[in-house]
Design a protein around this motif. Structure first.
Motif, mmCIF file in Angstrom:
data_model
loop_
_atom_site.group_PDB
_atom_site.id
_atom_site.type_symbol
_atom_site.label_atom_id
_atom_site.label_comp_id
_atom_site.label_asym_id
_atom_site.label_seq_id
_atom_site.Cartn_x
_atom_site.Cartn_y
_atom_site.Cartn_z
ATOM 1 N N ILE A 484 0.835 -1.198 0.000
ATOM 2 C CA ILE A 484 0.000 0.000 0.000
ATOM 3 C C ILE A 484 0.876 1.256 0.000
ATOM 4 N N ALA A 485 1.953 1.196 0.768
ATOM 5 C CA ALA A 485 2.800 2.385 0.871
ATOM 6 C C ALA A 485 3.568 2.628 -0.418
ATOM 7 N N ALA A 486 4.019 1.535 -1.033
ATOM 8 C CA ALA A 486 4.899 1.704 -2.188
ATOM 9 C C ALA A 486 4.137 1.650 -3.505
ATOM 10 N N GLY A 487 3.059 0.894 -3.523
ATOM 11 C CA GLY A 487 2.382 0.570 -4.786
ATOM 12 C C GLY A 487 1.977 1.775 -5.608
ATOM 13 N N GLY A 488 1.656 2.861 -4.960
ATOM 14 C CA GLY A 488 1.190 4.017 -5.694
ATOM 15 C C GLY A 488 2.318 4.813 -6.318
ATOM 16 N N PHE A 489 3.538 4.502 -5.930
ATOM 17 C CA PHE A 489 4.650 5.352 -6.342
ATOM 18 C C PHE A 489 5.687 4.628 -7.201
ATOM 19 N N VAL A 490 5.350 3.411 -7.611
ATOM 20 C CA VAL A 490 6.231 2.715 -8.559
ATOM 21 C C VAL A 490 5.404 2.325 -9.771
ATOM 22 N N ASP A 497 7.784 -4.224 -11.018
ATOM 23 C CA ASP A 497 8.485 -3.154 -11.724
ATOM 24 C C ASP A 497 8.566 -1.982 -10.777
ATOM 25 N N LEU A 498 9.725 -1.839 -10.146
ATOM 26 C CA LEU A 498 9.815 -0.896 -9.050
ATOM 27 C C LEU A 498 10.404 0.444 -9.450
ATOM 28 N N THR A 499 10.317 0.792 -10.727
ATOM 29 C CA THR A 499 10.799 2.093 -11.144
ATOM 30 C C THR A 499 9.941 3.169 -10.486
ATOM 31 N N PRO A 500 10.569 4.050 -9.720
ATOM 32 C CA PRO A 500 9.743 5.070 -9.058
ATOM 33 C C PRO A 500 9.067 5.969 -10.086
ATOM 34 N N THR A 501 7.830 6.290 -9.812
ATOM 35 C CA THR A 501 7.115 7.170 -10.733
ATOM 36 C C THR A 501 6.027 7.924 -9.976
ATOM 37 N N LEU A 502 5.721 9.102 -10.491
ATOM 38 C CA LEU A 502 4.613 9.857 -9.899
ATOM 39 C C LEU A 502 3.408 9.834 -10.838
ATOM 40 N N VAL A 506 -0.138 11.718 -10.546
ATOM 41 C CA VAL A 506 -0.457 12.799 -11.472
ATOM 42 C C VAL A 506 -1.822 12.546 -12.109
ATOM 43 N N THR A 507 -2.074 11.288 -12.496
ATOM 44 C CA THR A 507 -3.387 10.981 -13.072
ATOM 45 C C THR A 507 -4.486 11.401 -12.102
ATOM 46 N N ALA A 508 -4.268 11.107 -10.846
ATOM 47 C CA ALA A 508 -5.321 11.380 -9.871
ATOM 48 C C ALA A 508 -5.376 12.842 -9.472
ATOM 49 N N PHE A 509 -4.235 13.416 -9.243
ATOM 50 C CA PHE A 509 -4.229 14.732 -8.590
ATOM 51 C C PHE A 509 -3.440 15.790 -9.362
ATOM 52 N N ARG A 510 -3.481 15.763 -10.705
ATOM 53 C CA ARG A 510 -2.739 16.775 -11.438
ATOM 54 C C ARG A 510 -3.379 18.142 -11.219
ATOM 55 N N PHE A 511 -2.541 19.133 -11.032
ATOM 56 C CA PHE A 511 -3.068 20.496 -10.951
ATOM 57 C C PHE A 511 -2.053 21.439 -11.548
ATOM 58 N N GLU A 512 -2.529 22.586 -11.959
ATOM 59 C CA GLU A 512 -1.629 23.607 -12.498
ATOM 60 C C GLU A 512 -1.994 24.941 -11.892
ATOM 61 N N ILE A 513 -0.988 25.740 -11.704
ATOM 62 C CA ILE A 513 -1.283 27.099 -11.263
ATOM 63 C C ILE A 513 -1.069 27.986 -12.469
ATOM 64 N N ALA A 514 -2.196 28.288 -13.118
ATOM 65 C CA ALA A 514 -2.114 29.081 -14.338
ATOM 66 C C ALA A 514 -2.437 30.533 -14.010
ATOM 67 N N GLU A 515 -2.550 31.333 -15.062
ATOM 68 C CA GLU A 515 -2.840 32.751 -14.832
ATOM 69 C C GLU A 515 -4.191 32.913 -14.136
ATOM 70 N N ASN A 516 -5.133 32.075 -14.562
ATOM 71 C CA ASN A 516 -6.464 32.224 -13.968
ATOM 72 C C ASN A 516 -6.636 31.380 -12.704
ATOM 73 N N GLY A 517 -5.543 31.285 -11.974
ATOM 74 C CA GLY A 517 -5.651 30.618 -10.681
ATOM 75 C C GLY A 517 -5.353 29.136 -10.728
ATOM 76 N N ILE A 701 -4.339 2.333 -5.299
ATOM 77 C CA ILE A 701 -3.427 2.329 -4.154
ATOM 78 C C ILE A 701 -2.875 3.725 -3.885
ATOM 79 N N ALA A 702 -2.523 4.420 -4.962
ATOM 80 C CA ALA A 702 -1.981 5.767 -4.793
ATOM 81 C C ALA A 702 -3.001 6.650 -4.095
ATOM 82 N N TYR A 703 -4.237 6.564 -4.555
ATOM 83 C CA TYR A 703 -5.296 7.380 -3.976
ATOM 84 C C TYR A 703 -5.483 7.020 -2.492
ATOM 85 N N SER A 704 -5.489 5.705 -2.212
ATOM 86 C CA SER A 704 -5.688 5.282 -0.826
ATOM 87 C C SER A 704 -4.586 5.816 0.076
#
Ligand SMILES: Nc1ncnc2c1ncn2[C@@H]1O[C@H](COP(=O)(O)OP(=O)(O)OP(=O)(O)O)[C@@H](O)[C@H]1O
Ligand SMILES: [Mg+2]
Lengths: 743, 337
Positions: A484-490, A497-502, A506-517, A701-704
Motif C-alpha cells: 500500500i505504501a509503495a504501490g502508488g509510487f512505482v 516493476d519498481l521504477t519510481p514514478t509519480l 499525477v493521473t489522480a491529482f494533477r493540478f496547475e497554477i495558471a494565470e487564472n488561478g 493504491i496511490a489514492y488510498s
C-alpha cells in the motif's frame, strides 16, 4: 466581620430568565415559523428558499392542491387557540399540534409523484392526478416548526422538568431518528412485499425468500454452489473464528508474556480503521492473484500452474481476519486485564501446573470475552462489503448481492429489500445473542486492585503457539502495508516493476497554477473534495447529535428514555448495505426526495456513526457529578448554556473521540454510501472502487495512500483544535496566600 | 415581619408508582432558616429539589415569593443551592465559579467579578480567586460553594446535607458560620440534614418528615418539649415511650399512676431520660449503668417497662442491681396517640 454595605446595596431583584424566552414567546416563535413555512416559503422542492410566497403551501392549496387545506386549517385554528392565556398547557393546543403534524405527513403520502395514492383522494381532489414532487423548504421548515412547537408544549406540561432545551432536543432527535432510521427500514420492509407496480404481492415475496440461490447447501455435498445466505453465514462463522483466535493470540502476547513491542502492536491494530476499503483486497490480489508476486514466486519455484484460488472464500477470509483481528484483540485484552490475578496465583499455590491453571482457571474466565469477540467479528463480517466485492469472485454474499440488485443491470428493489431484510435479521439475531451474553452475570472479577498479584505466565506450549500465530500475521500485515505504501509510487508493483514514478499520482491529482488561478485536472479531485466536505460537515454534526443524545440519556429523566436509547443503538446495528438500500427505497420518491444530494450522504453518516459518539459521551458523563449541571441550572443557566459552559469542557476527550471516529469513518465508509453517491457527489471510496473494478490497481493504491495521509493530517488538526487539557490535578501552586484562613 | 418566602400547597411528587413527597403543605417566612429532618429516604432531598426546580411536582403548587413557580424550570427561579458534593466547576477558577451566576443572568463581566470578589471576601476567601477548586481544602471548597449560592441574592438558599463532607471536628464551626452568614444577609434558607443535633443547633424551625409526609413542624424547643407523636419524640433526642391508658384523669402503666389532663383511652406517654429522677430503695431495678463522662446513663426495669434514665455525674452513682424508685413529674409527661 463587618457588615458589607456593598452586598446590601446589591440587593435588588436580579432579572430572572433573561436569556430564556418566556414561555409564551418561545411557543409563539415556533408558531410564527410554522405560519411562514406555510404561507411565505415555496412548499415543493426545486425552488429557492427566497422564491417568495408564489409557491407556498397556501398558494398551492388555492391553486387546487386541496389536500394541503386540512393542514393549513388546523394551523389556523392553532393560531387562534394561541391567543388565549396559558394555551400551551391546554389539551386543545396539544391536539391541534399533533393533528397538524399528522396532516403534514398525510399530505406527503396522499399524493405521490404520479398521482393520488388512494382512489378517494383522487376523487376528492382532481388535481391530485398531476401528482406532486418532494417537499422543499416549506415542507421541511413546517416539520421543524411543528417539532419545536410540540417540544414546547411538552415542556409546558413538565416534560424534562419544564426545561425547553432538552425537551426540544429529545423531540427533534426522536423525529430525526424516525425519519432517517425507522422510516427507511419500514419502507424497505414494505418494498419486500410488493411487486414492481407497487401492489401487495405475498406470492412474489415467498418466491424471493424461498429461492434456492438463497438457501442451497449443494456445496457441502461437493457439488455445485451454496446459496448466498449459507455463503454469508459460513464466511461469518469462519472469519469470526479465525479473527477471534488471532485476537486471542495477540491479547495473550501483550498481557501474558514479556514481549517488548506492545505499543507497536497496539499501533498496528489501529491501522485497519484508517485503511480505506478495497486497498487491502487489492494488496492481497497483488500478492496472491494469478499473476501475484507470491503466486509467481511459488509457481517458478515448485513448477506448478498458478491458479485463481484467492478469489472466493479464501481471499475474503484472509482480508476479513486481517481487518477484524484488531477488534477481537481489544475485546480480549480488556477481558484478560480484568481477570483478577490472585485467582491464578491461588491455583498455582495449590500446586496446579501452569497448563492446568490456564485450562481450569484462565480459560473459563475468558469464555464470555471470547463469545463477545466472536459475535462482534461475525456482525462485522455480515456487514462487510469492500472485501467480498473485490475478492469474492464467484462466491456471493448478501451485501454484494444486494448491491447488484440495486445498481446492477437488473434493478430489482423488491429483491434487494428481501435480501436486506434477511441480512438485517441475521445481524439482529447476532446482536441479540451478544446482548444476552453481555447481560449475563460475567465471571470476570474486577476488584479495582489490579496490581494485587502477578498474572500467570503462559505455559510454554501455548507461548509457542501464540508466536506461531502472531508471527505470520505480522509478516503478512507488513507485506500488505508495504504494498500500500509503495504501490502508488512505482510503475507496477504487481509485476515487480519498481521504477519510481509519480504518474499514478499525477493521473489522480494533477493540478496547475495558471494565470487564472489554480486548475485541478486530476481525475480524483472531484471525489476527494466532496469527501473532505462531506466528512468535514458530517463529523461535527455526528459529534453534536451523539454527545447530545448521550447527555439526554444520561441526564434527563423522561418517559420513554430506555426506548430512546435502544432506538439510537439500533441504528448502529443495521448493516451499511441495508441502510444504503433502505435510503434508496425511502428517499428516491416524494415526500422526502433527497437522493442525489450531498445532504443525504451527510445524513447517512450522522445517523450511522452517532451511536459511537453517544457511547463515548455516556462513558465520559458517567465520570462527572450530575450536581454540577444542577448547580449551573440553579444559577440561571438553561440547558444549552449548561451544556456549552459546564459539560462540554469537562468531556473534551469524548468529543475528540467522537470527532475523529466520525471523520475517519466518513472518509472510509463504503457500504451505505455506494448506494447514495451520484455523478455530482462522488465519494473517494466509490471512486476507488471504480478504479479497482477497472483493474487500475496502482491508481487505487496511490489514492488510498493519499487518503490515509490526509486523514492522519486531519486527525492531528482536530487534536489541535479540541485540545485535551487535564483537569482536577493538583498543580504546583504559585502565590499561595501566606495564611490559610480555613485553619 | 411574616412575609412568606416559600409555600408548599399539597405538593405531591411521584417517581413512577413510588410517592416521595406526599401532599406536603407548609410555608416558610422570609429570613427564616428551616430544616428538613427525617430518616433516610423520607423525601428531604426531593422536597429541597422541588423548591429549587430540579424536580417538578406531580401535583400541588410550589410558591416562591408569592409567585406560583410549579412549572418553572430551575433556571427561571431565583434560588441558590449548596450541594452535598459542592459541585464546583473544576475547570473554572474560584472567581469564575462565583461570578458564573451573575454572568449568566446578564450582569456585565467586570461587575460580576466585582460582586464575586466582594462575596469571597465576606466568606473569608480573599486571595484565593485564581485557584482551581482542586487546589482548595474541603472546608474552603464548601465556602466557595456557599459564596456561589449567595452571590445572586437568591430568594431562598438551599443546603443539602452541607456538612456531610466536612471533618467531624470542623462541623460545629462550619454550621455556625453558615448560620451566621444566613443571619447577616437576612437570607431565607432551607437546610436538609438527618442529624437531629445539627438541626436543633441551626434552625429557626424544623420540619420533621416521615415517609414523604410532615410529622411535625415547630421550633427546636417545641419539638423537643412537645413532640406531636412518638415518632417525633423518638427521632429528636432520646425518649422513653410508655404505652398505657388514661382513665378518669390518671395515666396507668405498670406501677405508674400519674395525674394527667387527657380524655380516657389508650395512649403513649413520652418522657425524656433526663426528666426521670432516681431515689435509692424502691421496686424498680437498675439493669445497667454506663459512665458517659458528662453524665450517667441507666437502664431501669420496672415490671415489664424499661426506662432510659440520664443523670448528672454529680449525683451519687448507682450500680447495676441496685433497687431504685422512679420519680416522674407528671408535668414532664407528654401524651401522644
Ligand atoms: N429519581 C428518583 N427516581 C425514583 N425514586 C426516587 C428518585 N429520587 C428519590 N427517589 C425516592 O424517593 C424517596 C425520597 O428520596 P429522597 O432522596 O428525597 O430521600 P432523603 O430524605 O433525601 O434521604 P437521605 O437522607 O438518604 O438523603 C426515596 O424512597 C427514594 O428512593
Ligand atoms: Mg438526601
Amino acid at each position: 466581620m463587618p457588615r458589607s454595605g456593598r452586598c446590601r446595596s446589591n440587593r435588588q431583584r436580579i432579572p430572572v430568565g433573561r436569556f430564556s424566552l418566556t414561555s409564551d414567546r418561545a411557543g409563539l416563535a415556533w408558531l410564527g415559523l410554522l405560519a411562514a413555512a406555510l404561507g411565505l416559503v415555496p412548499w415543493y422542492k426545486g425552488n429557492n428558499l427566497f422564491a417568495g410566497p408564489a409557491a407556498s403551501a397556501l398558494t398551492e392549496a388555492l391553486a387546487g392542491r386541496g389536500w394541503l387545506w386540512p393542514m393549513i386549517a388546523v394551523t389556523s385554528a392553532l393560531s387562534i387557540a394561541a391567543l388565549t392565556r396559558g394555551w400551551q398547557r391546554s389539551n386543545l393546543a396539544l391536539g391541534l399540534t399533533l393533528g397538524a403534524f399528522a396532516l403534514l405527513i398525510w399530505q406527503g403520502f396522499a399524493v405521490g409523484l404520479r398521482g393520488p395514492s388512494a382512489d378517494w383522494v383522487g376523487s376528492a381532489f382532481p388535481r391530485a392526478a398531476d401528482g406532486q414532487t418532494g417537499l422543499g423548504w416549506g415542507g421541511f421548515l413546517a416539520g421543524i416548526a411543528l417539532t419545536g412547537l410540540l417540544s414546547d408544549l411538552f415542556a409546558a406540561r413538565g416534560f424534562c422538568r419544564g426545561e425547553r432545551f432538552p425537551a426540544f432536543c429529545i423531540t427533534a432527535i426522536v423525529a430525526l431518528l424516525t425519519l432517517f432510521v425507522f422510516f427507511p427500514i419500514l419502507r424497505l420492509g414494505i418494498a419486500a412485499f410488493v411487486d414492481p407496480t407497487g401492489a401487495l404481492a405475498l406470492g412474489t415475496f415467498w418466491a424471493r425468500i424461498s429461492a434456492p440461490d438463497l438457501w442451497g447447501v449443494a456445496c457441502f455435498a461437493g457439488a455445485g454452489r451454496c446459496g448466498v445466505v449459507v455463503n454469508t453465514v459460513v464466511l461469518g462463522v469462519l472469519s469470526a473464528s479465525f479473527a477471534t483466535a488471532l485476537g486471542l493470540a495477540l491479547a495473550l502476547l501483550v498481557n501474558r508474556t514479556d514481549f517488548r513491542m506492545k505499543r507497536a502492536l497496539r499501533a498496528i491494530s489501529i491501522l485497519p480503521i484508517i485503511t480505506p476499503p478495497f486497498v487491502v483486497g487489492v494488496a492481497i490480489i497483488l500478492l496472491f492473484g494469478r499473476t501475484g508476486l507470491v503466486t509467481s514466486f511459488v509457481a517458478d519455484l515448485m513448477d506448478v500452474r498458478p491458479t485463481r484460488w484467492i478469489y472466493g472464500l479464501p481471499g475474503i477470509l484472509i482480508a476479513q481476519v486481517l481487518a477484524f483481528a484488531p477488534v477481537t484483540f481489544l475485546v480480549l485484552l480488556s477481558t484478560l486485564e480484568a481477570i483478577n490475578p490472585t485467582l491464578e496465583e491461588a491455583s498455582r499455590t495449590l500446586g496446579a501446573r501452569s497448563m492446568t491453571t490456564f485450562r481450569k482457571i484462565t480459560w473459563p474466565l475468558l469464555r464470555p470475552g471470547l463469545a463477545a469477540a466472536f459475535l462482534l467479528a461475525f456482525i462485522e463480517s455480515l456487514a462487510d462489503f469492500g472485501n467480498p466485492i473485490v475478492l469474492g469472485g464467484g462466491y456471493e454474499v448478501l451485501s454484494v448481492k444486494i448491491f447488484f440488485a440495486v445498481v446492477g443491470a437488473r434493478y430489482d428493489l423488491g429483491n434487494a429489500a428481501t435480501l436486506a431484510m434477511i441480512l438485517l435479521a441475521l445481524t439482529l439475531i447476532a446482536f441479540w445473542l451478544q446482548m444476552r451474553w453481555m447481560g449475563k452475570k460475567s465471571y470476570v472479577t474486577v476488584t479495582g486492585k489490579s496490581d494485587a498479584g502477578l498474572t500467570a505466565p503462559l505455559p510454554p506450549i501455548l507461548k509457542i503457539a501464540v508466536f506461531a500465530v502472531v508471527l505470520p500475521w505480522v509478516l503478512f500485515t507488513l507485506a500488505v502495508y508495504i504494498i500500500i505504501a509503495a504501490g502508488g509510487f512505482v510503475t507496477d508493483i504487481g509485476r515487480w516493476d519498481l521504477t519510481p514514478t509519480l504518474s499514478h499520482l499525477v493521473t489522480a491529482f494533477r493540478f496547475e497554477i495558471a494565470e487564472n488561478g489554480l486548475q485541478l485536472y486530476g481525475s480524483a479531485w472531484d471525489s476527494m473534495i466532496t469527501t473532505l466536505w462531506v466528512a468535514g460537515l458530517a463529523a461535527p454534526l455526528t459529534t453534536l447529535v451523539g454527545i447530545l443524545t448521550a447527555w439526554l440519556v444520561a441526564r434527563q429523566d423522561f418517559a420513554g428514555r430506555r426506548a430512546f436509547e435502544f432506538g439510537t443503538m439500533l441504528s448502529f446495528a443495521v448493516p451499511g448495505t441495508v441502510v444504503g438500500v433502505s435510503y434508496v427505497a425511502a428517499f428516491n420518491v416524494p415526500p422526502v426526495d433527497i437522493t442525489g444530494t450531498a445532504a443525504i450522504l451527510i445524513i447517512c453518516f450522522v445517523f450511522r456513526n452517532m451511536p459511537v459518539g453517544m457511547r463515548a459521551g455516556l462513558a465520559a458523563l458517567a465520570q462527572i457529578d450530575k450536581s454540577m449541571e444542577e448547580a449551573s441550572q440553579t444559577m440561571g443557566a438553561g440547558g444549552a448554556t449548561t451544556l456549552r459552559r459546564v459539560v462540554l469542557p469537562l468531556i473534551r476527550p469524548a468529543v475528540f473521540t467522537a470527532l475523529v471516529y466520525s471523520f475517519v469513518t466518513a472518509m472510509t465508509a463504503v457500504s451505505a454510501v455506494i448506494f447514495l453517491v451520484s455523478a455530482r457527489h462522488n465519494m473517494a471510496t466509490a471512486y476507488i472502487m471504480g478504479r479497482v473494478e477497472a483493474g487500475e490497481y496502482a491508481l487505487a493504491i496511490a489514492y488510498s495512500a493519499v487518503l490515509m495521509i490526509v486523514m492522519i493530517g486531519c486527525v492531528a488538526l482536530i487534536q489541535l483544535a479540541v485540545g485535551t487539557r487535564r483537569l482536577g490535578r493538583r498543580q504546583e501552586l504559585q502565590g499561595r496566600p501566606a495564611a490559610d484562613p480555613a485553619e | 415581619m411574616t412575609e412568606t418566602a416559600i409555600e408548599f400547597v399539597n405538593v405531591l411528587k411521584r417517581y413512577g408508582s413510588a410517592v416521595a413527597v406526599d401532599k406536603m403543605s407548609f410555608s416558610i417566612a422570609k429570613g427564616e432558616l428551616v430544616t428538613f429532618l427525617g430518616p433516610s429516604g423520607c423525601g428531604k432531598t426531593t422536597s429541597l429539589r422541588l423548591i429549587a426546580g430540579l424536580e417538578l411536582p406531580t401535583e400541588g403548587q410550589v410558591k416562591i415569593a408569592g409567585r406560583d413557580v410549579s412549572r418553572d424550570p430551575a433556571s427561571e427561579r431565583n434560588v441558590g443551592m449548596v450541594f452535598q458534593s459542592y459541585a464546583l466547576f473544576p475547570h473554572m477558577s474560584v472567581l469564575d465559579n462565583v461570578s458564573y451566576g451573575p454572568t449568566i443572568r446578564g450582569v456585565p463581566k467586570a461587575e460580576a467579578r466585582d460582586r464575586a470578589r466582594a462575596i469571597l471576601d465576606q466568606v473569608g476567601l480573599a486571595g484565593y480567586e485564581a485557584r482551581l477548586p482542586s487546589e482548595l481544602s474541603g472546608g474552603q471548597q464548601q465556602r466557595v460553594a456557599v459564596a456561589r449560592a449567595i452571590v445572586q441574592q437568591p430568594d431562598v438558599l438551599l443546603f443539602d446535607e452541607p456538612l456531610s463532607n466536612v471533618d467531624a471536628k470542623l462541623r460545629r464551626k462550619v454550621r455556625a458560620e453558615i448560620r451566621e452568614l444566613q443571619q447577616r444577609f437576612g437570607l431565607t434558607a432551607v437546610y436538609v440534614t438527618h442529624d437531629q443535633e445539627e438541626a436543633l443547633a441551626v434552625s429557626d424551625r424544623i420540619v420533621v418528615m416521615k415517609m414523604g409526609q410532615i410529622a411535625q413542624i415547630g421550633t427546636p424547643a417545641e419539638l423537643y418539649e412537645q413532640p406531636a407523636s412518638s415518632f417525633v419524640a423518638d427521632f429528636i433526642g432520646d425518649a422513653n415511650l410508655i404505652e398505657g391508658k388514661v382513665s378518669s384523669g390518671t395515666f396507668h402503666a405498670a406501677h405508674l399512676a400519674l395525674p394527667v389532663r387527657a380524655a380516657d383511652g389508650i395512649v403513649t406517654a413520652t418522657i425524656r431520660p433526663e426528666r426521670i429522677r432516681l431515689a435509692k430503695g424502691g421496686i424498680a431495678t437498675i439493669r445497667s449503668a454506663s459512665y458517659l463522662g458528662s453524665r450517667m446513663e441507666y437502664v431501669v426495669q420496672d415490671e415489664n417497662l424499661e426506662f432510659l434514665v440520664s443523670r448528672p455525674i454529680s449525683e451519687p452513682r448507682l450500680t447495676a442491681g441496685d433497687s431504685v424508685d422512679l420519680q416522674i413529674d407528671p408535668a414532664d409527661l407528654v401524651l401522644v396517640r
